[in-house]
Design a protein around this motif. Structure first.
Motif, PDB file in Angstrom:
ATOM      1  N   GLU A 202      11.400   0.528  -7.250  1.00  0.00           N
ATOM      2  CA  GLU A 202      11.447   1.910  -7.723  1.00  0.00           C
ATOM      3  C   GLU A 202      10.519   2.028  -8.924  1.00  0.00           C
ATOM      4  O   GLU A 202      10.943   2.007 -10.078  1.00  0.00           O
ATOM      5  CB  GLU A 202      12.888   2.301  -8.083  1.00  0.00           C
ATOM      6  N   VAL A 203       9.238   2.140  -8.658  1.00  0.00           N
ATOM      7  CA  VAL A 203       8.235   2.223  -9.701  1.00  0.00           C
ATOM      8  C   VAL A 203       7.342   3.423  -9.426  1.00  0.00           C
ATOM      9  O   VAL A 203       7.415   4.048  -8.363  1.00  0.00           O
ATOM     10  CB  VAL A 203       7.380   0.940  -9.765  1.00  0.00           C
ATOM     11  N   SER A 204       6.487   3.725 -10.376  1.00  0.00           N
ATOM     12  CA  SER A 204       5.535   4.810 -10.210  1.00  0.00           C
ATOM     13  C   SER A 204       4.144   4.212 -10.097  1.00  0.00           C
ATOM     14  O   SER A 204       3.630   3.627 -11.041  1.00  0.00           O
ATOM     15  CB  SER A 204       5.607   5.764 -11.407  1.00  0.00           C
ATOM     16  N   VAL A 205       3.563   4.310  -8.894  1.00  0.00           N
ATOM     17  CA  VAL A 205       2.234   3.761  -8.658  1.00  0.00           C
ATOM     18  C   VAL A 205       1.561   4.579  -7.569  1.00  0.00           C
ATOM     19  O   VAL A 205       2.215   5.058  -6.633  1.00  0.00           O
ATOM     20  CB  VAL A 205       2.322   2.268  -8.247  1.00  0.00           C
ATOM     21  N   ALA A 206       0.252   4.785  -7.702  1.00  0.00           N
ATOM     22  CA  ALA A 206      -0.496   5.510  -6.677  1.00  0.00           C
ATOM     23  C   ALA A 206      -0.465   4.730  -5.371  1.00  0.00           C
ATOM     24  O   ALA A 206      -0.512   3.498  -5.379  1.00  0.00           O
ATOM     25  CB  ALA A 206      -1.934   5.718  -7.125  1.00  0.00           C
ATOM     26  N   PRO A 207      -0.356   5.409  -4.243  1.00  0.00           N
ATOM     27  CA  PRO A 207      -0.319   4.703  -2.961  1.00  0.00           C
ATOM     28  C   PRO A 207      -1.636   4.006  -2.647  1.00  0.00           C
ATOM     29  O   PRO A 207      -2.695   4.394  -3.149  1.00  0.00           O
ATOM     30  CB  PRO A 207      -0.023   5.807  -1.943  1.00  0.00           C
ATOM     31  N   GLY A 208      -1.540   2.952  -1.821  1.00  0.00           N
ATOM     32  CA  GLY A 208      -2.714   2.243  -1.350  1.00  0.00           C
ATOM     33  C   GLY A 208      -2.817   2.364   0.159  1.00  0.00           C
ATOM     34  O   GLY A 208      -2.085   3.135   0.790  1.00  0.00           O
ATOM     35  N   THR A 209      -3.721   1.601   0.748  1.00  0.00           N
ATOM     36  CA  THR A 209      -3.902   1.639   2.193  1.00  0.00           C
ATOM     37  C   THR A 209      -4.157   0.235   2.730  1.00  0.00           C
ATOM     38  O   THR A 209      -4.640  -0.649   2.010  1.00  0.00           O
ATOM     39  CB  THR A 209      -5.099   2.518   2.606  1.00  0.00           C
ATOM     40  N   LEU A 210      -3.836   0.060   3.995  1.00  0.00           N
ATOM     41  CA  LEU A 210      -4.297  -1.085   4.774  1.00  0.00           C
ATOM     42  C   LEU A 210      -5.140  -0.534   5.910  1.00  0.00           C
ATOM     43  O   LEU A 210      -4.674   0.310   6.679  1.00  0.00           O
ATOM     44  CB  LEU A 210      -3.117  -1.883   5.348  1.00  0.00           C
ATOM     45  N   GLN A 211      -6.380  -0.998   6.003  1.00  0.00           N
ATOM     46  CA  GLN A 211      -7.243  -0.570   7.094  1.00  0.00           C
ATOM     47  C   GLN A 211      -7.098  -1.535   8.256  1.00  0.00           C
ATOM     48  O   GLN A 211      -7.277  -2.744   8.103  1.00  0.00           O
ATOM     49  CB  GLN A 211      -8.704  -0.509   6.652  1.00  0.00           C
ATOM     50  N   LEU A 212      -6.767  -0.993   9.432  1.00  0.00           N
ATOM     51  CA  LEU A 212      -6.603  -1.793  10.635  1.00  0.00           C
ATOM     52  C   LEU A 212      -7.976  -2.139  11.221  1.00  0.00           C
ATOM     53  O   LEU A 212      -8.984  -1.542  10.848  1.00  0.00           O
ATOM     54  CB  LEU A 212      -5.768  -1.022  11.646  1.00  0.00           C
ATOM     55  N   PRO A 213      -8.023  -3.100  12.145  1.00  0.00           N
ATOM     56  CA  PRO A 213      -9.313  -3.512  12.707  1.00  0.00           C
ATOM     57  C   PRO A 213     -10.103  -2.375  13.353  1.00  0.00           C
ATOM     58  O   PRO A 213     -11.327  -2.422  13.388  1.00  0.00           O
ATOM     59  CB  PRO A 213      -8.915  -4.567  13.744  1.00  0.00           C
ATOM     60  N   ASP A 214      -9.413  -1.338  13.880  1.00  0.00           N
ATOM     61  CA  ASP A 214     -10.137  -0.239  14.514  1.00  0.00           C
ATOM     62  C   ASP A 214     -10.472   0.885  13.549  1.00  0.00           C
ATOM     63  O   ASP A 214     -10.928   1.948  13.957  1.00  0.00           O
ATOM     64  CB  ASP A 214      -9.335   0.312  15.698  1.00  0.00           C
ATOM     65  N   GLY A 215     -10.252   0.660  12.241  1.00  0.00           N
ATOM     66  CA  GLY A 215     -10.620   1.645  11.236  1.00  0.00           C
ATOM     67  C   GLY A 215      -9.500   2.547  10.780  1.00  0.00           C
ATOM     68  O   GLY A 215      -9.649   3.275   9.787  1.00  0.00           O
ATOM     69  N   ARG A 216      -8.365   2.528  11.455  1.00  0.00           N
ATOM     70  CA  ARG A 216      -7.244   3.368  11.038  1.00  0.00           C
ATOM     71  C   ARG A 216      -6.668   2.886   9.713  1.00  0.00           C
ATOM     72  O   ARG A 216      -6.760   1.714   9.377  1.00  0.00           O
ATOM     73  CB  ARG A 216      -6.146   3.376  12.099  1.00  0.00           C
ATOM     74  N   LEU A 217      -6.061   3.828   8.993  1.00  0.00           N
ATOM     75  CA  LEU A 217      -5.460   3.510   7.704  1.00  0.00           C
ATOM     76  C   LEU A 217      -3.951   3.663   7.764  1.00  0.00           C
ATOM     77  O   LEU A 217      -3.434   4.641   8.326  1.00  0.00           O
ATOM     78  CB  LEU A 217      -6.019   4.428   6.608  1.00  0.00           C
ATOM     79  N   VAL A 218      -3.237   2.701   7.212  1.00  0.00           N
ATOM     80  CA  VAL A 218      -1.791   2.760   7.061  1.00  0.00           C
ATOM     81  C   VAL A 218      -1.495   2.861   5.568  1.00  0.00           C
ATOM     82  O   VAL A 218      -1.986   2.046   4.770  1.00  0.00           O
ATOM     83  CB  VAL A 218      -1.114   1.507   7.648  1.00  0.00           C
ATOM     84  N   ALA A 219      -0.723   3.870   5.179  1.00  0.00           N
ATOM     85  CA  ALA A 219      -0.421   4.059   3.760  1.00  0.00           C
ATOM     86  C   ALA A 219       0.584   3.016   3.278  1.00  0.00           C
ATOM     87  O   ALA A 219       1.516   2.644   3.991  1.00  0.00           O
ATOM     88  CB  ALA A 219       0.122   5.466   3.523  1.00  0.00           C
ATOM     89  N   VAL A 220       0.384   2.541   2.047  1.00  0.00           N
ATOM     90  CA  VAL A 220       1.318   1.632   1.381  1.00  0.00           C
ATOM     91  C   VAL A 220       1.852   2.377   0.166  1.00  0.00           C
ATOM     92  O   VAL A 220       1.088   2.726  -0.745  1.00  0.00           O
ATOM     93  CB  VAL A 220       0.640   0.322   0.949  1.00  0.00           C
ATOM     94  N   THR A 221       3.156   2.643   0.133  1.00  0.00           N
ATOM     95  CA  THR A 221       3.757   3.460  -0.916  1.00  0.00           C
ATOM     96  C   THR A 221       4.648   2.607  -1.816  1.00  0.00           C
ATOM     97  O   THR A 221       4.679   1.387  -1.709  1.00  0.00           O
ATOM     98  CB  THR A 221       4.601   4.585  -0.288  1.00  0.00           C
ATOM     99  N   THR A 222       5.377   3.278  -2.687  1.00  0.00           N
ATOM    100  CA  THR A 222       6.275   2.560  -3.603  1.00  0.00           C
ATOM    101  C   THR A 222       7.382   1.828  -2.865  1.00  0.00           C
ATOM    102  O   THR A 222       8.024   0.946  -3.437  1.00  0.00           O
ATOM    103  CB  THR A 222       6.903   3.530  -4.620  1.00  0.00           C
ATOM    104  N   TYR A 223       7.642   2.182  -1.600  1.00  0.00           N
ATOM    105  CA  TYR A 223       8.653   1.475  -0.819  1.00  0.00           C
ATOM    106  C   TYR A 223       8.107   0.185  -0.217  1.00  0.00           C
ATOM    107  O   TYR A 223       8.840  -0.577   0.398  1.00  0.00           O
ATOM    108  CB  TYR A 223       9.190   2.375   0.300  1.00  0.00           C
ATOM    109  N   GLY A 224       6.808  -0.052  -0.397  1.00  0.00           N
ATOM    110  CA  GLY A 224       6.221  -1.281   0.117  1.00  0.00           C
ATOM    111  C   GLY A 224       5.996  -1.210   1.616  1.00  0.00           C
ATOM    112  O   GLY A 224       6.193  -0.165   2.254  1.00  0.00           O
ATOM    113  N   LEU A 225       5.576  -2.335   2.169  1.00  0.00           N
ATOM    114  CA  LEU A 225       5.290  -2.375   3.594  1.00  0.00           C
ATOM    115  C   LEU A 225       5.411  -3.810   4.075  1.00  0.00           C
ATOM    116  O   LEU A 225       4.787  -4.713   3.516  1.00  0.00           O
ATOM    117  CB  LEU A 225       3.894  -1.830   3.874  1.00  0.00           C
TER     118      LEU A 225
END
Length: 301
Positions: A202-225
């Protein structure tokens, strides 16, 4: 449309839909017609080869039925391979979502009606371009011997207008993408889908991304992944070298930390195997099994 009589009874139902067709048509203008024509030609060649009966072509998708569920699964993957390897103009990437279901249907006015048809269509809507998603009813038939098809359990999902949650599976085969974002649906087994408390922050941080091999992006939020083979992960990978719960990204006030979950084959960052949790920086290359992911932070608008 085929001239032979349509099959009846319990059939394998395949729906397809070309992802992002509106944007593609706007981008290509007059050239869109040739892309759509090529998509249809490649798909129809596969349906015919696998004894599929084309029921309808609605815009940029197909409704095809098969008397043999195993041939339906093989046809969907063969069509994905044909579309993935085809040469498209102007660097265009054509991705088609596909959904498979097995059920009892009724012939009506050269088409099919019944609840099972709606189920198949909703399963397709939950998929992403390039992905083949199938119901438990079809998976229970078994898969073609020696096909190399891999099956990933995606858990139970609530789909629009359907009374009961659907137990869904992803099908893939050698040469096809195996990593996709979570399905476009609400998980019915949300308790299993949530990360354990030890992996939540439970922190405050800007979300990140994971780019998949085909170029798609999956968001990484404060809940983790969490990443792994099991369907209760946020990112499920169809890869035999990936552990059920392979690794996890967690949020801190300073960014995101990657931890290997005692996986069998380890987690690599920029070619080095993790032996302790590591703070990630934008551009880091993460290898999980045979899948390479690119971390980005913060998420760009």
């Amino acid at each position: 449309m085929p001239t032979t009589a349509p099959p009846s009874g319990t059939l394998a139902l395949l729906f397809t839909d070309l992802e992002g067709s509106t944007q593609l048509s706007q981008r290509l203008g007059d050239r869109w017609a040739s892309v759509l024509r090529r998509h249809r030609e490649l798909s129809r060649a596969v349906w015919q080869l696998h004894d599929g009966y084309e029921v309808d072509t609605a815009g940029d998708g197909f409704f095809v039925v098969f008397a043999d569920g195993r041939r339906a699964a093989a046809a969907a993957l063969a069509a994905q391979r044909a579309l993935t390897t085809a040469a498209w103009p102007d660097g265009v990437v054509v991705r088609v979502r596909m959904g498979l279901h097995l059920g009892q249907v009724t012939n009506y006015d050269d088409s099919y009606v019944g609840y099972e048809v709606h189920r198949a269509a909703r399963i397709t809507s939950a998929a992403h371009g390039g992905q083949v998603v199938a119901s438990a009813a079809l998976i229970d038939l078994g898969l073609p011997e020696g096909s190399g098809i891999s099956v990933v359990d995606l858990g139970h999902h609530r789909l629009k207008d359907l009374v009961e949650p659907e137990h869904l599976f992803q099908l893939t085969a050698p040469g096809l993408p195996a990593a996709f974002p979570p399905l476009r649906s609400a998980r019915a087994d949300t308790a299993a889908a949530k990360l354990p408390a030890t992996y939540r922050s439970e922190v405050s941080v800007a979300p990140g991304t994971l780019q998949l091999p085909d170029g798609r992006l999956v968001a990484v939020t404060t809940y983790g992944l969490r990443i792994g083979r099991s369907p209760d992960n946020e990112l499920v990978l169809a890869d035999s070298s990936v552990s059920r719960h392979h690794c996890v990204l967690t949020a801190t006030n300073d960014g995101f930390v990657l931890t290997d979950l005692q996986s069998t084959h380890g987690t690599l960052v920029n070619g080095l195997r993790l032996d302790a949790p590591r703070m990630l920086t934008s551009g880091d290359l993460i290898r999980v099994g045979d899948t390479q992911l690119t971390f980005g932070w913060p998420l760009q608008p």
